[in-house]
Write a protein that holds these residues in place. Sequence first.
Motif, PDB file in Angstrom:
ATOM      1  N   UNK A  95       0.853  -1.185   0.000  1.00  0.00           N
ATOM      2  CA  UNK A  95       0.000   0.000   0.000  1.00  0.00           C
ATOM      3  C   UNK A  95       0.885   1.229   0.000  1.00  0.00           C
ATOM      4  N   UNK A  96       0.763   2.068  -1.012  1.00  0.00           N
ATOM      5  CA  UNK A  96       1.595   3.251  -1.145  1.00  0.00           C
ATOM      6  C   UNK A  96       1.448   4.158   0.073  1.00  0.00           C
ATOM      7  N   UNK A  97       2.632   4.525   0.654  1.00  0.00           N
ATOM      8  CA  UNK A  97       2.617   5.453   1.775  1.00  0.00           C
ATOM      9  C   UNK A  97       2.296   4.800   3.100  1.00  0.00           C
ATOM     10  N   UNK A  98       2.190   3.455   3.116  1.00  0.00           N
ATOM     11  CA  UNK A  98       1.855   2.776   4.357  1.00  0.00           C
ATOM     12  C   UNK A  98       2.838   1.643   4.606  1.00  0.00           C
ATOM     13  N   UNK A  99       3.501   1.636   5.752  1.00  0.00           N
ATOM     14  CA  UNK A  99       4.440   0.578   6.114  1.00  0.00           C
ATOM     15  C   UNK A  99       3.984  -0.056   7.418  1.00  0.00           C
ATOM     16  N   UNK A 100       4.007  -1.368   7.448  1.00  0.00           N
ATOM     17  CA  UNK A 100       3.692  -2.065   8.678  1.00  0.00           C
ATOM     18  C   UNK A 100       4.999  -2.389   9.398  1.00  0.00           C
ATOM     19  N   UNK A 101       4.922  -2.618  10.707  1.00  0.00           N
ATOM     20  CA  UNK A 101       6.100  -2.970  11.494  1.00  0.00           C
ATOM     21  C   UNK A 101       5.860  -4.338  12.109  1.00  0.00           C
ATOM     22  N   UNK A 102       6.636  -5.303  11.702  1.00  0.00           N
ATOM     23  CA  UNK A 102       6.491  -6.662  12.216  1.00  0.00           C
ATOM     24  C   UNK A 102       7.659  -7.001  13.127  1.00  0.00           C
ATOM     25  N   UNK A 103       7.338  -7.557  14.274  1.00  0.00           N
ATOM     26  CA  UNK A 103       8.371  -7.974  15.225  1.00  0.00           C
ATOM     27  C   UNK A 103       8.998  -9.275  14.729  1.00  0.00           C
ATOM     28  N   UNK A 104      10.324  -9.249  14.565  1.00  0.00           N
ATOM     29  CA  UNK A 104      11.035 -10.395  14.004  1.00  0.00           C
ATOM     30  C   UNK A 104      11.710 -11.266  15.058  1.00  0.00           C
ATOM     31  N   UNK A 105      11.559 -10.920  16.322  1.00  0.00           N
ATOM     32  CA  UNK A 105      12.104 -11.780  17.360  1.00  0.00           C
ATOM     33  C   UNK A 105      13.160 -11.114  18.221  1.00  0.00           C
ATOM     34  N   UNK A 106      13.547 -11.825  19.284  1.00  0.00           N
ATOM     35  CA  UNK A 106      14.622 -11.390  20.176  1.00  0.00           C
ATOM     36  C   UNK A 106      15.759 -12.396  20.076  1.00  0.00           C
TER      37      UNK A 106
END
Length: 258
Positions: free
Chosen positions: A60-71
């Motif tokens: 989606x243009x102009x929209x970024x999601x933030x996904x947790x990739x771990x510790x």
Amino acid sequence: MSYSNYSDIAARGIIESAKQGKMIGAVSALPSASDCNGCTILFNGVFYYSNGTTWTEVAIHGMDTAEFKGTFDVVADLGLTTSATPAQVAAVLNARAFTPAPTNNDYCFVFYDYASDPGNINKYERYKFSATSWAYEFTLNNSSFTAEQWAAINSGITDSKVVTYDGYNAKISGLESEVETKQRKISSVSVKVPISGGVVRVDGMTDSALVWVSPAPSSMEAYSAAGCYCTEQATDSLTFTVKKDAEAEMTVNVAWAV
């Protein structure tokens, strides 16, 4: 807003047979693509678009999601040491295979365990994926306290104890100074006592000094047999008396404090 399936979506009037191009909220399962022709759905953090036949992942243009990739443990998971720099950590993260691959704004944490190094405290560093690579953002659980300050904090010290300890410290320091002063005033020398006793010169002796006399090991028997002992002290001298003449001149160790 979250919808569980197509029926749930349709019941709310989001999808109408005569209308397409709807943006639908997050769902827990993808409905049939044919039922959502022209719709975009958010599923598991990813946007999907239906052409009436299949779902296609879209950006989606102009929209970024933030996904947790771990510790990740900097030692056990990344193969580095607790002294690793953010640049070294970022390099390992960039070489690491993630499934799915990280996208813009995804993030992870790197854990530093200082259990074997009491001078440090455990910390977490946050890294963010921007465009094509991972980069350090900030540190959690860090502190500006020194190792000595942390040791004091963990010792249970309180302000009242500090006052008490400071008071004792002053007394101890004063006692140490007094002892050092007295030690500096103690003098010692070995003198020769004639077989018949008499006045022996001892430079620095006074009539009020504390005096210790003892025969040298080589003169112990002669000293004892003669019944020798110190009977008088005066400026720069000691007087020794014998009950009978000694077999030979006697060596006597003298110590005194003024």
